[in-house]
Design an enzyme around this catalytic site. Structure first.
Site, PDB file in Angstrom:
ATOM      1  N   GLU A   1      -3.580   3.292  -9.801  1.00 21.24           N
ATOM      2  CA  GLU A   1      -4.454   2.237  -9.311  1.00 21.24           C
ATOM      3  C   GLU A   1      -5.827   2.351  -9.976  1.00 21.24           C
ATOM      4  OE1 GLU A   1      -3.003   0.649  -5.299  1.00 21.24           O
ATOM      5  OE2 GLU A   1      -4.312   2.319  -4.848  1.00 21.24           O
TER       6      GLU A   1
ATOM      7  N   ASN B   1      -0.085  -2.113   1.465  1.00 24.23           N
ATOM      8  CA  ASN B   1      -1.143  -1.304   2.083  1.00 24.23           C
ATOM      9  C   ASN B   1      -2.065  -2.259   2.834  1.00 24.23           C
ATOM     10  OD1 ASN B   1      -3.295   0.326   2.729  1.00 24.23           O
ATOM     11  ND2 ASN B   1      -3.955   0.679   0.604  1.00 24.23           N
ATOM     12  N   TRP B   2      -1.894  -2.312   4.144  1.00 25.91           N
ATOM     13  CA  TRP B   2      -2.662  -3.280   4.939  1.00 25.91           C
ATOM     14  C   TRP B   2      -4.110  -2.841   5.124  1.00 25.91           C
ATOM     15  CZ3 TRP B   2       0.918  -4.949   9.661  1.00 25.91           C
ATOM     16  CH2 TRP B   2       2.104  -5.493   9.138  1.00 25.91           C
ATOM     17  N   LYS B   3      -4.421  -1.594   4.820  1.00 27.96           N
ATOM     18  CA  LYS B   3      -5.789  -1.052   5.007  1.00 27.96           C
ATOM     19  C   LYS B   3      -6.243  -1.286   6.451  1.00 27.96           C
ATOM     20  CE  LYS B   3      -6.481  -1.746   0.108  1.00 27.96           C
ATOM     21  NZ  LYS B   3      -7.353  -2.013  -1.009  1.00 27.96           N
TER      22      LYS B   3
ATOM     23  N   SER C   1      -4.929  -5.515  -7.465  1.00 31.82           N
ATOM     24  CA  SER C   1      -4.829  -6.969  -7.602  1.00 31.82           C
ATOM     25  C   SER C   1      -3.471  -7.425  -8.120  1.00 31.82           C
ATOM     26  CB  SER C   1      -5.960  -7.516  -8.488  1.00 31.82           C
ATOM     27  OG  SER C   1      -7.220  -7.208  -7.904  1.00 31.82           O
TER      28      SER C   1
ATOM     29  N   GLY D   1      -2.367  -4.449  -1.915  1.00 32.46           N
ATOM     30  CA  GLY D   1      -3.353  -4.553  -0.845  1.00 32.46           C
ATOM     31  C   GLY D   1      -3.424  -5.982  -0.333  1.00 32.46           C
ATOM     32  N   GLY D   2      -4.416  -6.736  -0.822  1.00 29.52           N
ATOM     33  CA  GLY D   2      -4.679  -8.095  -0.342  1.00 29.52           C
ATOM     34  C   GLY D   2      -3.445  -8.963  -0.195  1.00 29.52           C
TER      35      GLY D   2
ATOM     36  N   GLY E   1      -8.816  -4.894  -5.368  1.00 31.06           N
ATOM     37  CA  GLY E   1      -9.523  -5.884  -4.564  1.00 31.06           C
ATOM     38  C   GLY E   1     -10.488  -6.748  -5.357  1.00 31.06           C
TER      39      GLY E   1
ATOM     40  N   HIS F   1      -5.807   7.578  -1.655  1.00 32.40           N
ATOM     41  CA  HIS F   1      -6.244   6.241  -2.069  1.00 32.40           C
ATOM     42  C   HIS F   1      -7.707   6.297  -2.540  1.00 32.40           C
ATOM     43  CE1 HIS F   1      -7.362   2.035  -1.969  1.00 32.40           C
ATOM     44  NE2 HIS F   1      -6.076   1.780  -2.087  1.00 32.40           N
TER      45      HIS F   1
ATOM     46  N   GLU G   1     -10.121   4.416  -2.060  1.00 29.31           N
ATOM     47  CA  GLU G   1     -11.129   4.133  -1.015  1.00 29.31           C
ATOM     48  C   GLU G   1     -11.410   5.396  -0.213  1.00 29.31           C
ATOM     49  OE1 GLU G   1      -9.131   0.724   0.621  1.00 29.31           O
ATOM     50  OE2 GLU G   1      -9.612  -0.392  -1.207  1.00 29.31           O
TER      51      GLU G   1
HETATM   52  P1  PGA Z   1      -5.384  -4.814  -3.906  1.00 25.83           P
HETATM   53  O1  PGA Z   1      -5.320  -3.319  -3.322  1.00 25.83           O
HETATM   54  O2  PGA Z   1      -3.963  -5.249  -4.129  1.00 25.83           O
HETATM   55  O3  PGA Z   1      -6.066  -5.618  -2.822  1.00 25.83           O
HETATM   56  O4  PGA Z   1      -6.161  -4.762  -5.157  1.00 25.83           O
HETATM   57  C1  PGA Z   1      -4.427  -2.390  -3.827  1.00 25.83           C
HETATM   58  C2  PGA Z   1      -4.639  -1.068  -3.140  1.00 25.83           C
HETATM   59  O5  PGA Z   1      -5.775  -0.744  -2.809  1.00 25.83           O
HETATM   60  O6  PGA Z   1      -3.671  -0.306  -2.903  1.00 25.83           O
END
Ligand code: PGA
Length: 252
Positions: free
Chosen positions: A167, A9-11, A213, A234-235, A173, A95, A97
């Protein structure tokens, strides 16, 4: 054996130039790795270009959201048909966010999911508790409500099968990953709720990803859990070496 799925997930990260470079490196580095499905979810503006670039490589293309209507006065939104035109076959829905910052609710998650049923998009639906929920020992209650409301009327075995991403919000993050025990406990609970909502066979086949994470160092111990079938990254999905290492570790 359940399918395993690692999705990046590149956001809201990467310029088009950087995104193309990253997509190309992902294709090159995961080529030949079997036993795991790989998906990348770039920003919407990159989908057409990256869709063409990775077509036929085995790496899937996903969007980060989808609207439930086909067209109309919905400024800023994208329909399933529009995403399909870019060769997208996956979509992240709900998600945290989007829930925390863009008024996403279990009801809107449900509308989006219902829309994917008759589209070519395979949804990865995100659920998970906040730190306050966990401290108040409401984790299971929150997860169960998200599942029962978000998946209402949605077949579990739609296109390719619904994917659930557990999640925990406090792990996203933050560098603070759930322990394998915490992840397994939640994933097992999710499968049990799905069993109750649908049936044992379909729940048993449902892919449940962990997200929060996940990185090249903790992926092996998380994937070793019985009910952890993949990751939503994500990251670490923005660095090709890290992402490829995760894919490798997740392969059966
Ligand atoms: P993260 O994000 O790996 O940076 O914690 C995961 C996500 O939001 O899907």
């Amino acid at each position: 054996m359940r399918e395993r799925i690692i999705a990046g997930n590149w956001k809201m990260n990467s310029s088009l130039f950087e995104g193309v470079k990253l997509a190309r490196s992902v294709v090159e580095t995961v080529r030949g790795i079997e036993g795991v499905t790989v998906v990348i979810c770039p920003p919407a503006t990159h989908l057409v270009t990256i869709g063409k670039l990775i077509d036929g490589t085995g790496v899937g293309l996903g969007a980060q959201n989808v609207h439930w209507e086909e067209k109309g006065a919905f400024t800023g939104e994208l329909s399933a048909g529009m995403l399909e035109d870019t060769r997208c076959r996956w979509v992240i829905i709900g998600h945290s966010e989007r829930r925390a910052m863009f008024a996403e609710t279990d009801q809107t998650v449900n509308l989006r999911l219902l829309k994917t049923v008759d589209s070519q998009l395979r949804p990865m639906v995100c659920i998970g508790e906040t730190l306050d929920d966990r401290k108040a020992e409401r984790t299971f209650e929150v997860i169960e409500t998200q599942l029962r409301t978000g998946l209402k009327g949605v077949p579990l075995k739609g296109r390719g099968g619904l994917v659930i991403a557990y999640e925990p919000v406090w792990a996203i993050g933050t560098g603070q990953t759930a322990t394998p025990e915490q992840a397994q406990e939640a994933h097992r609970f999710i499968r049990d709720v799905l069993m109750d909502m649908y049936n044992a066979a379909d729940a048993g086949e449902t892919v449940i990803q962990y997200g929060g994470s996940m990185n090249e160092e903790n992926v092996a111990e998380l994937m070793a859990c019985d009910d952890v079938d993949g990751g939503l990254i994500g990251g670490a999905s923005l660095k090709v070496d890290k992402f490829a290492a995760i894919v490798k570790a997740a392969a059966m």
